[in-house]
Design a protein around this motif. Structure first.
Motif, short mmCIF file in Angstrom:
data_model
loop_
_atom_site.label_atom_id
_atom_site.label_comp_id
_atom_site.label_asym_id
_atom_site.label_seq_id
_atom_site.Cartn_x
_atom_site.Cartn_y
_atom_site.Cartn_z
N GLU A 224 -2.58 5.46 10.24
CA GLU A 224 -3.33 4.56 9.39
C GLU A 224 -2.95 4.82 7.93
O GLU A 224 -2.82 5.98 7.53
N HIS A 226 -2.88 2.89 3.61
CA HIS A 226 -3.24 1.78 2.72
C HIS A 226 -2.08 0.77 2.71
O HIS A 226 -0.92 1.12 2.54
N ALA A 227 -2.44 -0.50 2.87
CA ALA A 227 -1.42 -1.54 2.99
C ALA A 227 -0.67 -1.79 1.69
O ALA A 227 0.43 -2.33 1.71
N GLY A 228 -1.21 -1.41 0.54
CA GLY A 228 -0.56 -1.72 -0.72
C GLY A 228 0.56 -0.75 -1.08
O GLY A 228 1.73 -1.15 -1.16
N PRO A 229 0.24 0.52 -1.30
CA PRO A 229 1.22 1.44 -1.89
C PRO A 229 2.08 2.18 -0.88
O PRO A 229 2.83 3.06 -1.28
N THR A 230 1.98 1.87 0.38
CA THR A 230 2.76 2.61 1.38
C THR A 230 4.05 1.83 1.67
O THR A 230 4.00 0.77 2.30
N PRO A 231 5.21 2.34 1.20
CA PRO A 231 6.47 1.62 1.43
C PRO A 231 6.71 1.41 2.92
O PRO A 231 6.31 2.22 3.76
N ARG A 235 6.03 3.92 6.92
CA ARG A 235 4.89 3.55 7.77
C ARG A 235 5.11 3.93 9.24
O ARG A 235 6.24 3.94 9.72
N ARG A 273 -8.12 -5.77 6.68
CA ARG A 273 -7.00 -6.51 6.09
C ARG A 273 -5.98 -5.66 5.37
O ARG A 273 -4.80 -5.96 5.38
N ASN A 274 -6.48 -4.64 4.66
CA ASN A 274 -5.57 -3.91 3.79
C ASN A 274 -5.35 -2.47 4.27
O ASN A 274 -5.14 -1.57 3.47
N VAL A 275 -5.42 -2.30 5.58
CA VAL A 275 -5.12 -0.99 6.16
C VAL A 275 -4.04 -1.17 7.23
O VAL A 275 -4.18 -2.00 8.13
N VAL A 276 -2.97 -0.41 7.10
CA VAL A 276 -1.93 -0.40 8.15
C VAL A 276 -2.58 0.14 9.43
O VAL A 276 -3.13 1.25 9.41
N PRO A 277 -2.56 -0.63 10.54
CA PRO A 277 -3.27 -0.20 11.75
C PRO A 277 -2.79 1.15 12.26
O PRO A 277 -1.58 1.38 12.41
N GLN B 193 -2.81 6.68 -3.73
CA GLN B 193 -2.83 5.95 -2.46
C GLN B 193 -1.42 5.58 -2.02
O GLN B 193 -1.23 4.58 -1.30
N VAL B 260 5.84 -5.28 0.15
CA VAL B 260 5.30 -4.82 1.44
C VAL B 260 4.54 -5.97 2.10
O VAL B 260 4.09 -6.90 1.44
N THR B 262 1.73 -6.66 5.57
CA THR B 262 0.90 -5.99 6.57
C THR B 262 0.03 -6.99 7.32
O THR B 262 -0.61 -7.83 6.70
N CYS B 265 -5.60 -7.19 10.61
CA CYS B 265 -6.66 -7.66 11.52
C CYS B 265 -6.07 -8.57 12.60
O CYS B 265 -5.25 -9.43 12.30
N SER B 283 -4.77 -11.52 9.98
CA SER B 283 -4.73 -11.45 8.52
C SER B 283 -3.32 -11.07 8.11
O SER B 283 -2.64 -10.33 8.82
N ASP B 285 -1.18 -9.69 4.61
CA ASP B 285 -1.27 -9.15 3.25
C ASP B 285 0.16 -8.98 2.75
O ASP B 285 0.95 -8.24 3.34
N ARG B 287 2.62 -8.20 -0.76
CA ARG B 287 2.56 -7.69 -2.15
C ARG B 287 3.97 -7.47 -2.70
O ARG B 287 4.89 -7.11 -1.97
N GLY B 353 0.50 -0.15 -6.23
CA GLY B 353 0.70 -1.02 -5.07
C GLY B 353 -0.60 -1.52 -4.50
O GLY B 353 -0.63 -2.45 -3.69
#
Lengths: 443, 443
Positions: A224, A226-231, A235, A273-277, B193, B260, B262, B265, B283, B285, B287, B353
């Motif tokens: 798991e 964060h969908a934003g800053p994780t290249p 992942r 929405r903004n979490v990498v599963p 993050q 990125v 993602t 959901c 969903s 996302d 960026r 990010g």
């Protein structure tokens, strides 16, 4: 035989008359097993069959048997029928057509005064759907020795009532020991619940058996984040691995036609929405007419999962349930083919993709099924639809096949209790766990 | 300035003390916005700040402001802070570090008797995470005029409660009009993050801006069917189309690094083992640091969806939310750089990010952010981890930067309401619907 013709209008009236027991505003039926609606349709069937001078018996799990005498009292009865319970949003034909076509055949024979050699026995199996009490095909399963009476009695509905209490509440706990009702053969008419007959423009499906089926639980663990800053390169997205496995199940099925493969359930964690599963759970349903081909499909799935493990995902595949392939009796299958041909109906030999009471009954008696088309292949749906002509074709084929078997079979009553071609030990298994992790490569 | 030193041990104790409000067995925090856990941490913060003789105000959407007076009552306050709400499986630092470092600075200033020219204002923004009420950064968004109060009040949680009802239920509907609290500048300390600082071995990230972000809802409609009797070739399995689109989002992101993408959901209907899925909702996302590159990513997604429509699936892509790229104020960014250098911390200039409250606040006040590393770049995770020394470095840099701005800025209270460098019209858009069906190829 050619002169014996079922009455399609009367059959249709029976279908519409019983559709009021649990009838829904959308034209479907909600008649969950062992409810007041189920009692009402059982009472109706009893009244009709007793009026035809049939002998009634009910066994310990509520399976109903109505027997019309034959000319040779030493012969075991030929059984016809299906089930009268429905899904919560069920249609007017699934199961019901098989019982009411059987009733129509009893009426037709009585009207004409035709005498069969074997007794003819109409059956209504309890709880085929499994919608109120799991598992499905419970009544026929007890009859065939797959489950015992205690197991059935202790199944619990969501409303808290047990199967045993519900059975007694509607007054259908019979005194005939479960499994003691012998049969020379069993024929079941049913809607196809699939699109093949419609797509091929056939009137009748001659059912040669039931597919081998296996259900699995597949859990994929990644990381798991964060969908934003994780290249992307850093992942371990469990949903990406899941998506590849979903498409893999399709590819495996496509390369093993007529096998099928389905992912029906998906649960994503944390599903934000903004979490990498980080974790995804899937159900996998694999089916094939041949057990050995299903073995190959499963092996391919396990092989690809093993390859995925090298990517750093933890993947667990557990077998949840299995039901081996069922091969119907060739004499019964041929009787169905002859029955369809006698009236000029177009037909195709197919395997059932869905489970049916006949899959269990085939363990204790020669068995086959007759399929008729349903609109769009739709079932378990209030919009389920089969025409009067299609119902008539199915019932007429069933009558023809019964008369064909009555001539060819010669099964004594004393020999008709589970002595014929029963493959013991091929039954449904429980929850077999088969776990694999990157450090424990047992898949 | 060199003699003013925050107390790293006290800051750490505050972090651990508040981590019990919603604390999880795995060492994380589940403190969804406007729940009882949120109320508890808000009450705790209120008690601490009132003990420091700060003036408290709460606005109409629950944003909390605690102001320590400066020497010049005509100057607008310099704001510091972040948010105290978490993801469902959140960690102990995301947002929380920024608020509690602000509290530590107030304590340090009080202890030393240091007087700033501008008032210093600690802020806790409501619903930064967007996990219970979508969209994210709702409180700061209302403050900055991106959303209005009515929009916020009518957001609905999965449990059915509206934002407005939840706010009143925990007693944090304040009477300060939303957006009326002026600021000379805003500085937000936050964990990165992401993995960049850790990978480069830097103490401090000097944040120059925030990535452009867009959220979409993607609904795929196929045809529900029984998993057993429906041949693969006759299926319209919405989940297979969804799986391809999930992998497509990955491919688009990979071909537009550092962008990125993602899918977080997934909802499958009817989500039953033996039913081919008829409908899947996802969903998406996307960026990228540059708005025009994000336009290209979106165009590729829409193009591929258009190609899928030809297969007979009905696919709807709706833009749910967007946030354009943000460029932070150069004076604030330089203050952060100076603050880090003053203590000899190593630093690097980076873009965020993730979305942050500061991305909205930058529209109405000069703004920048300070990042500190988090272990493995992990956040939105119970295992989220930043050391006591890293927290201290961030808080000390924040204090240094505040004092630097206090010397260089000269913003009057009356001028501090959205008059500085605001890019109006670049804001988040509402729920733009963009629907496509096979017969209406508007994607």
């Amino acid at each position: 035989m050619q002169n014996l013709t079922v009455n399609g209008d009367r059959l249709w009236r029976s279908l519409m008359e019983t559709a009021v027991f649990g009838g829904t505003p959308k034209g479907g039926i909600k008649r969950l097993t062992l409810t007041e609606e189920d009692r009402a349709v059982r009472d109706w069937l009893t009244e009709q069959c007793l009026a035809l001078d049939c002998r009634m018996s009910v066994d310990e799990v509520g399976n109903m048997f109505f027997t019309r005498a034959g000319t040779d009292p030493t012969l075991a009865p030929i059984a016809i029928g299906s089930h009268l319970d429905t899904q919560p949003t069920g249609g007017k034909f699934d199961g019901i057509l098989g019982v009411l076509a059987g009733l129509e055949i009893l009426r037709t024979l009585n009207e004409s005064g035709y005498e069969t050699r074997h007794p003819l026995m109409l059956v209504n199996w309890t709880n085929e759907e499994g919608a109120r009490f799991s598992p499905a095909m419970l009544g026929s399963g007890v009859h065939a020795g797959v489950f015992d009476r205690l197991y059935a009695d202790t199944r619990v509905a969501r409303d808290g009532q047990t199967f045993g209490d519900a059975l007694e509440a509607i007054g259908f706990r019979g005194d005939t020991p479960a499994g003691s009702t012998g049969m020379a053969a069993m024929l079941e008419l049913h809607i196809e619940q699939g699109p093949v007959l419609e797509a091929q423009g056939k009137d009748i499906g001659i059912v040669e058996g039931v597919q081998s089926m296996r259900w699995y639980d597949l859990v994929i663990e990644g990381v798991e984040a964060h969908a934003g800053p994780t290249p992307m390169a850093l992942r371990k997205d469990a949903l990406l691995a899941a998506a590849e496995l979903i498409l893999l199940v399709e590819r495996i099925a496509n390369s093993h036609a007529p096998g099928v493969g389905t992912v029906g359930c998906v649960e994503v964690h944390p599903n934000s929405r903004n979490v990498v599963p980080g974790r995804v759970a899937l159900s996998v349903d694999l089916r094939h007419p041949e057990d050995d081909q299903l073995d190959v499909m499963e092996a391919e799935l396990r092989h690809e999962i093993g390859a995925r493990l090298k990517d750093g995902f933890a993947i667990t595949l557990s077998e949840h349930w299995r039901s081996p392939a069922v091969k119907f009796d060739s004499l019964c299958v041929d009787a169905v083919a002859e029955g369809a041909a006698a009236c000029g109906y177009s037909s195709v030999r197919i395997h059932s993709g869905a489970g049916h009471d006949s899959a269990y009954i085939a363990r204790v008696a020669p068995t086959s099924m007759i399929f008729v088309p349903c609109l769009g292949g739709l079932s378990h749906n209030e919009a389920e639809s089969t025409t009067k002509e299609q119902c008539l074709a199915g019932a007429q084929t069933l009558l023809n096949a019964v008369l064909c078997l009555d001539r060819s079979l010669d099964v004594r009553a004393g020999d008709a209790l589970g002595t014929i071609g029963v493959a013991v030990g091929m039954g449904s298994v429980g929850h077999i766990e088969d776990t694999a992790t990157p450090g424990d490569n047992r898949i």
